[in-house]
Design an enzyme around this catalytic site. Structure first.
Site, short mmCIF file in Angstrom:
data_model
loop_
_atom_site.label_atom_id
_atom_site.label_comp_id
_atom_site.label_asym_id
_atom_site.label_seq_id
_atom_site.Cartn_x
_atom_site.Cartn_y
_atom_site.Cartn_z
N GLY A 301 -3.98 3.14 -4.51
CA GLY A 301 -4.07 4.45 -5.15
C GLY A 301 -2.73 5.16 -5.24
O GLY A 301 -1.68 4.53 -5.38
N SER A 302 -2.76 6.48 -5.14
CA SER A 302 -1.57 7.30 -5.41
C SER A 302 -0.45 7.15 -4.37
O SER A 302 0.64 7.70 -4.57
CB SER A 302 -1.97 8.77 -5.50
OG SER A 302 -2.82 8.98 -6.61
N THR A 303 -0.70 6.43 -3.29
CA THR A 303 0.34 6.29 -2.27
C THR A 303 1.55 5.50 -2.76
O THR A 303 2.61 5.53 -2.13
CB THR A 303 -0.22 5.60 -1.00
OG1 THR A 303 -0.80 4.34 -1.37
CG2 THR A 303 -1.26 6.47 -0.33
N VAL A 304 1.42 4.81 -3.91
CA VAL A 304 2.57 4.05 -4.44
C VAL A 304 3.41 4.87 -5.42
O VAL A 304 4.47 4.41 -5.87
CB VAL A 304 2.11 2.75 -5.14
CG1 VAL A 304 1.39 1.83 -4.17
CG2 VAL A 304 1.24 3.05 -6.36
N LYS A 305 2.98 6.06 -5.76
CA LYS A 305 3.70 6.86 -6.75
C LYS A 305 5.16 7.13 -6.38
O LYS A 305 6.03 7.15 -7.27
CB LYS A 305 2.96 8.17 -7.01
CG LYS A 305 1.68 7.99 -7.83
CD LYS A 305 0.89 9.28 -7.97
CE LYS A 305 -0.39 9.05 -8.78
NZ LYS A 305 -1.24 10.26 -8.84
#
EC number: 3.4.16.4
Length: 568
Positions: A301-305
């Site tokens: 999810g968004s943790t790689v942004k």
């Protein structure tokens, strides 16, 4: 006269003949006996020695007592406790018909909780069997009682069993042994040969009662070794307890938490919930045995942004003050949108508001290899080589060219699968300002080695942006810690069902570093399938981050770096 002499001579000849015959027989017997002795002592000596040894000489395995597993400060996490095994040799039990009425056999039956009829069945089961276990891992007091019974054909063997002082707190990480003392899960399995050493073999002689009368030699033995982990028992306890509370409060399927020392790469805590009691496996559930931090893979999810933002800054695709149009848009009839509408956002705002629209538009400005390689650079989809058996590698797309839709969703954490430990490593690298240090589950004084994988200034820029995620009123505000600056990223990912389609189940993430001014620790929290009213990372896992990190910073005596926040 002549006749008398003749008779006398004949008698003498007869007597001499008898004497010669007798002497010949005796001589022949002596010759045969001598030849027999020569045959036995010289010609056939090896065979006879072998037959003698076969009856009296035994090769007995000598098992090392398994090494102790300690935490970094010497607190025992797994110890070997002396116990006994009881076995019988039915061939040495002569009065088998009297067993039923023998008070000593009845006492053995009672102390081992084996019905007397079953005991008799074992004894009579096979005349050729010389070894049958009656019980394993009994305490020494019971062993002494059985020894005092002095039953023929009943013997004790010294063994050891594992005891885990911390119980459920580190169960999946430490693992367990089987009844034979072999590691079958966790560190016990991964470091089995190190903990056991090389078992030796001892030559012994037994008399006709089966008692050892001589120890001849000990061969091929190397000692077992103790193991000092990077884990801190106090921190492990904090992490497990807060994680376990969150899993129960959110009625989640499970939770994972990983705490890492940024400066060395040492794992200070790795917890799973629900756990199990390794000292009592009676009520253990198989799925709880796995250390999901390394065995299970998820879409992050968004943790790689932050990776996408850092890569775009480095390549000059964006600048710190760039403004991005974040209105929802379509890619081949698929709508890319955010949880909350924002017409436009700067780069900090994209991370702060976790804008899928903003980060996907940035990703579309990169080619496929640039985007995928940026993830690889930070260790996603790559093994950590921690040395733990069962670690999964994960998955990254192997296509040379992703479609625009694939590239867009890839930028906010879909289309790849990683382990929780890989996510923890990503944030450890961010916390070290772009320096990669190998992770270690063993205590080390210095990093194994260091390698800069990303320019410091871009990483620091993104850390400052990540600090805003935990500011009051923002999605990650519940991760804030009074008196400290924290840099975090939350994320929420839909789960894939058994048929390969996304379903209405979620994984809530929060990963970050503290204190943000001089990062010492990275902490990753994953809560799988929370069933309450809340399921977003900022609402479910962020509070756990705050509770754990607050206690860690206090325990490790880290000075506050946000005096303004502390006074307010």
């Amino acid at each position: 006269m002549n006749l008398f002499k003749e008779k006398k001579i004949k008698k003498i000849i007869y007597i001499n003949w008898r004497f010669v015959t007798l002497c010949s027989i005796v001589f022949l017997f002596l010759v045969i006996l001598t030849l027999r002795i020569i045959f036995l002592q010289i010609i056939n000596s090896k065979k006879l020695a072998y037959e003698g040894d076969r009856r009296t000489l035994r090769i007995q395995s000598v098992i090392n007592r398994r090494g102790i597993i300690n935490d970094r400060l010497g607190y025992p996490l797994a110890v070997a406790v002396p116990v006994n095994a009881v076995f019988i040799d039915p061939t040495m039990i002569t009065n088998k018909n009297d067993i039923k009425n023998n008070i000593r056999w009845k006492a053995l039956s009672e102390i081992l909780s084996i019905p007397l009829n079953k005991l008799i069945f074992f004894i009579n089961s096979d005349k050729n069997i010389k070894f049958i276990y009656l019980a394993r891992q009994i305490n020494p007091e019971i062993g002494d009682y059985i020894k005092a019974l002095k039953l023929p054909g009943v013997f004790l063997i010294e063994e050891s069993k594992r005891y885990y002082p911390t119980g459920a707190i580190a169960a999946q990480l430490i693992g367990i042994n089987n009844i034979d003392g072999e590691g079958i899960e966790g560190i016990e399995k991964s470091f089995n040969s190190y903990l056991t050493g090389t078992p030796g073999k001892r030559k012994i002689r037994k008399d006709n009662q089966g008692q050892i009368i001589e120890n001849e030699s000990l061969i091929n033995k190397s000692n077992s070794n103790n193991l000092i982990l990077s884990i801190d028992k106090k921190l492990q306890t904090i992490v497990y307890q807060k994680l376990n509370n969150a899993v129960n409060e959110n009625q989640a399927d499970f939770g994972i938490a990983i705490l890492i020392n940024i400066e060395t790469g040492e794992i200070l805590a790795m917890a799973n919930s629900p756990s199990y009691n390794p000292n009592n496996m009676q009520y253990m559930i198989n799925k709880n045995l796995r250390n999901k931090a390394i065995t299970d893979i998820f879409e992050p999810g968004s943790t790689v942004k932050p990776i996408v933002i850092m890569e775009a800054l480095k390549r000059g695709i964006i600048k710190k003050n760039s403004i991005i149009n974040t209105k929802p848009y379509f890619i081949k009839k698929h709508k890319i949108t955010d949880v909350a509408y924002h017409e436009k956002l700067n780069i900090t705002g994209i991370l702060k508001k976790s804008s899928n629209v903003g980060v996907s538009k940035i990703a579309l400005s990169m080619n496929t290899s640039e985007l995928i390689n940026s993830y690889i650079k930070f260790g996603l989809g790559q093994p950590t080589n921690l040395g733990l058996i069962g670690e999964q590698k994960g998955f990254l797309p192997k296509k040379k060219k992703l479609s625009d839709l694939e590239k867009a969703t890839f930028s906010f954490g879909y289309g790849l699968m990683i382990t929780p430990l890989q996510l923890a490593r990503l944030y450890t690298i961010i916390g070290s300002y772009g320096i990669y240090r190998p992770l270690s589950i063993i205590k080390i004084d210095h990093p194994l080695y260091e390698k800069r994988i990303f320019p410091k200034r871009y990483v620091k820029n993104v850390i400052h942006m990540m600090e805003t995620v935990a500011h009051p009123g923002e999605g990650g505000s519940q991760a804030a810690i009074k008196g400290y600056r924290v840099a975090i990223k939350t994320g929420t990912a839909k789960k894939v069902g058994i048929h390969g389609y996304y379903i209405k189940k979620y994984i809530a993430y929060t990963a970050g570093i503290a204190p943000a001014s001089n990062p010492k620790f990275s902490l990753t929290i994953i809560i799988d399938n929370p069933k309450g009213e809340k399921y977003y990372g900022g609402a479910v896992s962020a509070p756990v981050f705050s509770k754990i990190m607050k206690l860690v910073l206090k325990e490790m005596k880290i000075k506050p770096d946000n005096l303004k926040n502390k006074l307010s």
